[in-house]
Design an enzyme around this catalytic site. Sequence first.
Site, PDB file in Angstrom:
ATOM      1  CG  HIS A   9     -11.736 -45.329 -26.548  1.00 18.39           C
ATOM      2  ND1 HIS A   9     -10.423 -45.019 -26.249  1.00 18.39           N
ATOM      3  CD2 HIS A   9     -12.456 -45.106 -25.408  1.00 18.39           C
ATOM      4  CE1 HIS A   9     -10.339 -44.631 -24.970  1.00 18.39           C
ATOM      5  NE2 HIS A   9     -11.555 -44.680 -24.447  1.00 18.39           N
TER       6      HIS A   9
ATOM      7  CG  ASP B  92     -12.759 -48.766 -22.346  1.00 21.37           C
ATOM      8  OD1 ASP B  92     -12.555 -50.000 -22.359  1.00 21.37           O
ATOM      9  OD2 ASP B  92     -12.371 -48.029 -21.416  1.00 21.37           O
TER      10      ASP B  92
END
Length: 304
Positions: free
Chosen positions: A263, A118
């Site tokens: 992430h 992300d």
Amino acid sequence: MEATKKNQMMPGRRAVLRVAAVLGAVGLARLMTTGDPHTPVRPATGSPPAGASAAGNPPVGGSAAGPPPALPGGSSAYRLSPMTEFQPPGYRPARPPVRTEPFMKMPDLGRSIVLTFDDGPDPKYTPAILKTLRAHDVRAMFFICGGMAKGQGDLLREMADDGHIVANHSWSHPELPKLKPAKIREEMERTSEVIERTLGLPPVWFRAPYGSWDRHTFKIGADLGMEPLAWTLDTLDWKSPGTGKIVRRVLDGAAPGVVVLSHDAGGNRSQSVAALRDYLPKLLKKGYAITVPRRGYGISVPKS
């Protein structure tokens, strides 16, 4: 008299045959010069050679070494990815149903795990993650923020050229349920436009920032042709708990159909990069396939 009529008809027939021959020649010439209209065409962006496959593309350099190029103004017909391979220009996926909850796992993919990243793309950490995924010949999903993607067109193309799914994670990473529906649409629509302008096709998956969903988010996502995907396992790498803890969390939580959240941007992600290098070969050694979902193929509708 009969012979006279026959002789009068012959010039007309010859004219028809001449016209047919000319039209046939023009059609053949056009076919030879234009080729198959569905053949993907790679834009001149410094991407890998057109003969490279999704399973073995060489690294695409240049996106992180110097000033990133501006996003192109036009659309490309080429995007090599499991979801959109060989789709014609202007292709639009069928509008999905409006969900009441996101997909949390992918149980119908067999002994497989889905890796997702992300908040990117980040010019420092995303290339390192792509390099590790490429080294093990696996695909992942990148949920990008449109604001982060500005000027990172080469990096988005590198993701797509390697066969990864580039998905929507809003423009500026707000908590969407706190926004008015018009603003939610703007957040999601702007990012979809960046992806389509860069890769030639719109995204078909989206993820709400913070995993915060509401009915407007689901409806607007469906209006834009996207399915909602959450996650099964949060690595908590955003807390920077240490590389070892991230690795143990992934290995302990591994199971068929698990969707792993990590992430590649939003802070110092050096631990995320190092952890992936550690746990990815271990997952493969345990017999897990690292794969990506294809919308409409091998996914279960979540129970409402």
